[in-house]
Design a protein around this motif. Structure first.
Motif, PDB file in Angstrom:
ATOM      1  N   ARG A   9      -8.462  -6.456 -10.433  1.00  0.00           N
ATOM      2  CA  ARG A   9      -7.029  -6.442 -11.170  1.00  0.00           C
ATOM      3  C   ARG A   9      -6.923  -7.613 -12.179  1.00  0.00           C
ATOM      4  NH1 ARG A   9      -7.581  -3.035  -7.699  1.00  0.00           N
ATOM      5  NH2 ARG A   9      -5.848  -2.395  -6.327  1.00  0.00           N
ATOM      6  N   LEU A  12      -3.780  -7.424 -14.867  1.00  0.00           N
ATOM      7  CA  LEU A  12      -2.532  -7.925 -14.106  1.00  0.00           C
ATOM      8  C   LEU A  12      -2.565  -9.150 -13.921  1.00  0.00           C
ATOM      9  CD1 LEU A  12      -0.073  -6.782 -12.815  1.00  0.00           C
ATOM     10  CD2 LEU A  12      -1.135  -6.614 -10.767  1.00  0.00           C
ATOM     11  N   ARG A  77       3.641  -9.016  -8.486  1.00  0.00           N
ATOM     12  CA  ARG A  77       3.022  -7.748  -8.161  1.00  0.00           C
ATOM     13  C   ARG A  77       1.314  -7.769  -8.082  1.00  0.00           C
ATOM     14  NH1 ARG A  77       2.235  -3.230 -13.133  1.00  0.00           N
ATOM     15  NH2 ARG A  77       1.353  -1.821 -11.849  1.00  0.00           N
ATOM     16  N   LEU A  78       0.647  -8.818  -8.639  1.00  0.00           N
ATOM     17  CA  LEU A  78      -0.668  -8.877  -8.029  1.00  0.00           C
ATOM     18  C   LEU A  78      -0.764  -8.999  -6.821  1.00  0.00           C
ATOM     19  CD1 LEU A  78      -3.539  -9.362  -8.949  1.00  0.00           C
ATOM     20  CD2 LEU A  78      -3.088 -11.821  -9.496  1.00  0.00           C
ATOM     21  N   VAL A  81      -0.249  -6.008  -4.641  1.00  0.00           N
ATOM     22  CA  VAL A  81      -1.525  -4.952  -4.965  1.00  0.00           C
ATOM     23  C   VAL A  81      -2.796  -5.442  -4.249  1.00  0.00           C
ATOM     24  CG1 VAL A  81      -2.824  -4.119  -6.712  1.00  0.00           C
ATOM     25  CG2 VAL A  81      -0.392  -3.986  -7.261  1.00  0.00           C
ATOM     26  N   ALA A  84      -2.047  -4.730  -0.586  1.00  0.00           N
ATOM     27  CA  ALA A  84      -2.437  -3.270  -0.231  1.00  0.00           C
ATOM     28  C   ALA A  84      -3.617  -2.933  -0.148  1.00  0.00           C
ATOM     29  CB  ALA A  84      -1.427  -2.500  -1.281  1.00  0.00           C
ATOM     30  N   ASP A  85      -4.482  -3.541  -1.220  1.00  0.00           N
ATOM     31  CA  ASP A  85      -5.968  -3.321  -1.015  1.00  0.00           C
ATOM     32  C   ASP A  85      -6.787  -3.870   0.015  1.00  0.00           C
ATOM     33  OD1 ASP A  85      -8.327  -2.484  -2.502  1.00  0.00           O
ATOM     34  OD2 ASP A  85      -8.523  -4.365  -3.238  1.00  0.00           O
TER      35      ASP A  85
END
Length: 124
Positions: A9, A12, A77-78, A81, A84-85
């Motif tokens: 990412r 981001l 947000r990072l 994410v 979730a990953d």
């Protein structure tokens, strides 16, 4: 494992770092602007310079707050994410485990441990 998830990412992360650097720049520019305003507007006797300095300072504060918001947005947000990953990768791993493993380990314990471990990605 977390560094690999973050590494994917990069945009981001770069946006968050960039917003943080710009926010820092506004915080560093504020005292210089105040000093210039005092020198030109107060000591120099020009009320026009004083009001210009006040207006610029207010604008700088608004811009700085915008960059602070972006910094927080991209950071959170990072974190979401990446979490979730990691959840997806963990699920893929748990599904591949043999049935005997699942017989020995209750699913509630696995879920509780996974949730606790993955939430650590959210901690500062």
């Amino acid at each position: 494992m977390i560094t690999a998830a973050v590494g994917r990412r990069r945009r981001l992360m770069a946006a968050g770092i960039g917003a943080g650097l710009l926010w820092t720049g506004t915080k560093l520019a504020a005292p210089l602007l105040v000093a210039h305003t005092v020198d030109a507007g107060v000591l120099g006797g020009g009320s026009g310079q004083l009001w210009l300095g006040v207006a610029l300072f207010a604008g700088l504060a608004v811009v700085g707050d915008g960059f602070a918001g972006l910094r927080r947005y991209y950071g959170q947000r990072l974190a979401f994410v990446v979490e979730a990953d990691l959840r997806d990768r963990l699920l893929a791993r748990v599904i591949r485990l043999p049935a005997a493993f699942h017989d020995r380990h209750p699913s509630g314990v696995l879920v509780a441990r996974a949730t606790t471990d993955l939430q650590q990605a959210q901690q500062p």
